[in-house]
Design a protein around this motif. Sequence first.
Motif, PDB file in Angstrom:
ATOM      1  N   MET A 127       0.740  -1.159  -0.162  1.00 33.38           N
ATOM      2  CA  MET A 127       0.398   0.390  -0.288  1.00 33.38           C
ATOM      3  C   MET A 127       1.331   1.350   0.172  1.00 33.38           C
ATOM      4  N   ALA A 128       2.078   1.148   1.035  1.00 31.30           N
ATOM      5  CA  ALA A 128       2.759   2.110   0.514  1.00 31.30           C
ATOM      6  C   ALA A 128       3.284   2.608  -0.722  1.00 31.30           C
ATOM      7  N   LEU A 129       3.540   1.666  -1.225  1.00 31.44           N
ATOM      8  CA  LEU A 129       4.256   1.517  -2.405  1.00 31.44           C
ATOM      9  C   LEU A 129       3.299   2.557  -3.871  1.00 31.44           C
ATOM     10  N   ARG A 130       1.992   1.649  -3.341  1.00 32.57           N
ATOM     11  CA  ARG A 130       0.911   1.933  -4.435  1.00 32.57           C
ATOM     12  C   ARG A 130       0.666   3.992  -4.225  1.00 32.57           C
ATOM     13  N   ASP A 131       0.931   4.387  -2.694  1.00 31.20           N
ATOM     14  CA  ASP A 131       0.769   5.604  -2.482  1.00 31.20           C
ATOM     15  C   ASP A 131       1.355   6.436  -2.817  1.00 31.20           C
ATOM     16  N   GLU A 132       3.164   6.152  -2.971  1.00 30.35           N
ATOM     17  CA  GLU A 132       3.664   6.656  -3.241  1.00 30.35           C
ATOM     18  C   GLU A 132       4.086   6.735  -5.061  1.00 30.35           C
ATOM     19  N   ALA A 133       3.554   5.261  -6.075  1.00 29.37           N
ATOM     20  CA  ALA A 133       3.466   5.938  -7.293  1.00 29.37           C
ATOM     21  C   ALA A 133       2.336   6.416  -7.723  1.00 29.37           C
ATOM     22  N   ARG A 134       1.324   6.802  -6.654  1.00 24.78           N
ATOM     23  CA  ARG A 134      -0.232   7.600  -7.236  1.00 24.78           C
ATOM     24  C   ARG A 134       0.048   8.870  -6.882  1.00 24.78           C
ATOM     25  N   ALA A 135       1.742   9.467  -6.066  1.00 26.77           N
ATOM     26  CA  ALA A 135       1.595  10.530  -6.074  1.00 26.77           C
ATOM     27  C   ALA A 135       3.062  11.254  -6.833  1.00 26.77           C
ATOM     28  N   GLY A 136       3.012  10.541  -7.419  1.00 24.27           N
ATOM     29  CA  GLY A 136       4.032  10.830  -8.394  1.00 24.27           C
ATOM     30  C   GLY A 136       5.440  10.473  -8.041  1.00 24.27           C
ATOM     31  N   SER A 137       6.607  10.813  -9.296  1.00 19.29           N
ATOM     32  CA  SER A 137       8.241   9.895  -8.667  1.00 19.29           C
ATOM     33  C   SER A 137       9.097  10.950  -9.094  1.00 19.29           C
ATOM     34  N   ARG A 138      10.188  11.219  -9.794  1.00 19.87           N
ATOM     35  CA  ARG A 138      10.838  12.408  -9.680  1.00 19.87           C
ATOM     36  C   ARG A 138      11.601  11.659 -11.297  1.00 19.87           C
ATOM     37  N   ALA A 139      11.135  10.352 -11.656  1.00 19.37           N
ATOM     38  CA  ALA A 139      11.698  10.368 -12.800  1.00 19.37           C
ATOM     39  C   ALA A 139      11.808  10.777 -13.786  1.00 19.37           C
ATOM     40  N   PHE A 140      10.431  11.680 -14.346  1.00 23.70           N
ATOM     41  CA  PHE A 140      10.473  12.500 -15.117  1.00 23.70           C
ATOM     42  C   PHE A 140      11.346  13.674 -15.174  1.00 23.70           C
ATOM     43  N   GLU A 141      11.237  14.302 -13.713  1.00 25.04           N
ATOM     44  CA  GLU A 141      12.495  15.398 -13.382  1.00 25.04           C
ATOM     45  C   GLU A 141      14.186  14.560 -13.382  1.00 25.04           C
ATOM     46  N   TRP A 142      14.198  13.538 -14.320  1.00 21.29           N
ATOM     47  CA  TRP A 142      15.720  13.337 -13.882  1.00 21.29           C
ATOM     48  C   TRP A 142      15.817  12.954 -15.465  1.00 21.29           C
ATOM     49  N   VAL A 143      14.782  12.542 -16.471  1.00 20.74           N
ATOM     50  CA  VAL A 143      14.801  12.434 -17.640  1.00 20.74           C
ATOM     51  C   VAL A 143      14.924  14.335 -18.283  1.00 20.74           C
ATOM     52  N   GLU A 144      14.013  15.190 -17.764  1.00 22.27           N
ATOM     53  CA  GLU A 144      14.298  16.609 -18.048  1.00 22.27           C
ATOM     54  C   GLU A 144      15.341  17.065 -17.837  1.00 22.27           C
ATOM     55  N   ARG A 145      15.932  16.482 -16.949  1.00 23.77           N
ATOM     56  CA  ARG A 145      17.495  17.557 -16.251  1.00 23.77           C
ATOM     57  C   ARG A 145      18.514  16.981 -17.386  1.00 23.77           C
ATOM     58  N   TRP A 200      27.278  13.416 -14.737  1.00 28.49           N
ATOM     59  CA  TRP A 200      26.430  14.092 -14.466  1.00 28.49           C
ATOM     60  C   TRP A 200      25.563  12.707 -13.259  1.00 28.49           C
ATOM     61  N   ALA A 201      25.355  12.261 -14.290  1.00 30.13           N
ATOM     62  CA  ALA A 201      24.399  10.521 -12.854  1.00 30.13           C
ATOM     63  C   ALA A 201      25.665  10.304 -11.813  1.00 30.13           C
ATOM     64  N   VAL A 202      26.777  11.291 -11.411  1.00 30.66           N
ATOM     65  CA  VAL A 202      27.843  10.308 -10.839  1.00 30.66           C
ATOM     66  C   VAL A 202      26.761  11.266  -9.461  1.00 30.66           C
ATOM     67  N   SER A 203      27.288  12.736 -10.447  1.00 30.69           N
ATOM     68  CA  SER A 203      26.863  13.383 -10.035  1.00 30.69           C
ATOM     69  C   SER A 203      25.820  13.247  -9.063  1.00 30.69           C
TER      70      SER A 203
END
Length: 137
Positions: free
Chosen positions: A41-59, A80-83
């Motif tokens: 349920m915690a994983l579900r709630d986190e997934a529903r709240a969004g993630s930072r994946a798009f932010e990382w790809v955008e950066r 960039w990835a290491v940092s």
Amino acid sequence: MRAVLALLACCLYAPFVVANPLSEETLSAAGVEANTVKKAMALRDEARAGSRAFEWVERLTTEVGPRLAGSEAEARARTWAVSTLKEMGFDDVRLEPFEIDGWERGIERAAVVAPYPQPLAITALGGSVPTPKGGLQ
């Protein structure tokens, strides 16, 4: 090992919990451990709240740009990835050397030369070989 199994169980049960939002009691009655249900349920709630994946790809695409294998931009992407991973709190971030064949885009031009000469808009695919001197017939 137990933590790995619990995480695996959460990953397996999370889609079920998202698609079928049952209560903890119902899932526990079905034989699912309460701790596993809570983690799912915690994983579900986190997934529903969004993630930072798009932010990382955008950066990555904004700060580094296109990263053709073996290019200077690809080297910047490694840095960039290491940092970024270190900023995120990962403590065992390291680069592992590997060899890769580099390819650089050359100047691209093409034209129909007969019977009605006209230029063509083209682009080369990665790893393409050059046209022989004298062109193609």
